[in-house]
Scaffold this active site. Sequence first.
Site, short mmCIF file in Angstrom:
data_model
loop_
_atom_site.label_atom_id
_atom_site.label_comp_id
_atom_site.label_asym_id
_atom_site.label_seq_id
_atom_site.Cartn_x
_atom_site.Cartn_y
_atom_site.Cartn_z
N TYR A 44 0.79 -1.15 -0.05
CA TYR A 44 0.26 -0.03 0.03
C TYR A 44 0.95 1.20 -0.06
O TYR A 44 2.16 1.38 0.35
CB TYR A 44 -0.77 -0.10 1.15
CG TYR A 44 -0.16 0.46 2.41
CD1 TYR A 44 -0.58 1.43 3.33
CD2 TYR A 44 0.48 -0.58 3.27
CE1 TYR A 44 0.14 1.84 4.37
CE2 TYR A 44 1.19 -0.44 4.29
CZ TYR A 44 1.04 1.04 4.93
OH TYR A 44 1.77 1.12 6.36
N ARG A 70 7.84 4.03 -5.08
CA ARG A 70 7.93 3.25 -3.73
C ARG A 70 6.91 2.07 -3.87
O ARG A 70 7.37 1.01 -3.64
CB ARG A 70 7.99 3.74 -2.52
CG ARG A 70 8.06 3.20 -1.13
CD ARG A 70 8.33 3.71 -0.01
NE ARG A 70 7.03 4.43 0.42
CZ ARG A 70 6.83 5.13 1.54
NH1 ARG A 70 7.89 5.23 2.40
NH2 ARG A 70 5.78 5.49 1.70
N ARG A 104 -7.98 -20.82 -1.30
CA ARG A 104 -6.91 -20.33 -0.51
C ARG A 104 -5.68 -21.41 -0.24
O ARG A 104 -5.98 -22.58 -0.09
CB ARG A 104 -7.44 -20.36 0.85
CG ARG A 104 -6.49 -19.89 2.11
CD ARG A 104 -7.24 -19.69 3.58
NE ARG A 104 -6.36 -18.82 4.55
CZ ARG A 104 -5.36 -19.81 5.24
NH1 ARG A 104 -4.92 -20.75 4.90
NH2 ARG A 104 -4.70 -19.08 6.01
N HIS A 112 -1.22 -21.17 0.37
CA HIS A 112 -0.15 -20.41 0.91
C HIS A 112 0.83 -19.98 -0.34
O HIS A 112 1.06 -18.65 -0.48
CB HIS A 112 0.66 -20.89 1.93
CG HIS A 112 0.22 -20.93 3.08
ND1 HIS A 112 -0.90 -21.54 3.48
CD2 HIS A 112 0.47 -20.21 4.36
CE1 HIS A 112 -1.12 -21.26 4.94
NE2 HIS A 112 -0.33 -20.50 5.43
N LYS A 122 6.58 -1.94 1.86
CA LYS A 122 5.47 -1.55 2.49
C LYS A 122 4.20 -2.38 2.47
O LYS A 122 3.27 -2.31 1.66
CB LYS A 122 5.02 0.04 1.92
CG LYS A 122 4.24 0.90 2.60
CD LYS A 122 4.13 2.32 2.24
CE LYS A 122 3.44 3.11 3.09
NZ LYS A 122 3.73 3.47 4.36
N GLU A 127 13.07 2.18 13.93
CA GLU A 127 12.08 3.16 13.60
C GLU A 127 10.87 3.23 14.39
O GLU A 127 10.87 2.52 15.34
CB GLU A 127 11.84 3.07 11.92
CG GLU A 127 10.92 1.70 11.83
CD GLU A 127 10.59 1.43 10.17
OE1 GLU A 127 10.84 2.64 9.50
OE2 GLU A 127 10.32 0.26 9.88
N LEU A 185 11.44 1.17 6.81
CA LEU A 185 10.84 1.56 5.40
C LEU A 185 11.58 3.01 5.31
O LEU A 185 11.63 3.89 5.99
CB LEU A 185 9.40 1.73 5.74
CG LEU A 185 8.51 2.43 4.27
CD1 LEU A 185 8.40 1.18 3.30
CD2 LEU A 185 7.15 2.81 4.50
#
Length: 287
Positions: A32, A51, A99, A101, A146, A178, A202
């Site tokens: 995101y 990014r 579903r 993995h 991110k 961070e 990040l």
Amino acid sequence: MNWVMWNDRYVKEEEIMISIEDRGYQFGDGIYEVIRVYEGSLFTAQEHIDRFFASAEKIGIVVPFTKDVFHKRMYDLVEMNEVRTGQVYVQITRGAAPRAHQYPDSSVPAVITAYTKEVARPLTQFELGVAAKTIEDIRWLRCDIKSLNLLGNVMAKQEAIQANCFEAILHRGDRVTEGSSSNMYGVKDGIVYTHPVDNYILNGITRSVVKESCQRLRIPFVEEAMDLQDLSTMDEFFLTSTTAEITPIVEIDGNSVGSGRPGNITRQLQLAFEEKIALNEPSLYTI
């Protein structure tokens, strides 16, 4: 309801139908971005878009737009919703598939959504500063992506909030990394210290603006991780993020930082950031 972007369409929020087998919902399998809006214009759009695409590439998701088209769609969304001071949130997931993995077949299309909202600038915290709490960094080892996987960040933020603090200062052992949703900086003898860009943090867009401002103002900017014991010796401390901009930290773990008030270096950088907002140089991407 505001307009939102759903794949290649603009629709009202209530029209969106997300599959229960969307991998973002089941695995957090996606990335995101949050882009700030000032006076109706996207701020540092190019850097955020770069990014976004870089994070997607790192986990093997193909964004179904060029960067130019992506920028145009974010701009259109802001314009359609008449956002003046706010943000755009955009995410992409690996799509919906039974579903399992492992990644689904490449024929499964990614799912991209974006929306806007008005978000006022938190001027009081810029002026007075905030408190922070040190918390062990339990996140995974690819914090440079991110990712939608934010449970470690969420848990740290909640612990900080329960301690009446604005933010968590994360550390791996004695090494400060961070914040739960920000980058961290200490100032000692006029020198700004912050964690280097690697997989443990990040690389914040506002971090890049601060680094550029330090170079222009001839403020030494040292990309070197601080130790926990360094925190008590700092003259100033501050955090940066897209929505928090440059926010002074005046208290850590109940102890005052320096004089207990925002310091001179922090103020210089806040002023430089204000000037950057006023310029809000256009993106290199075509609108």
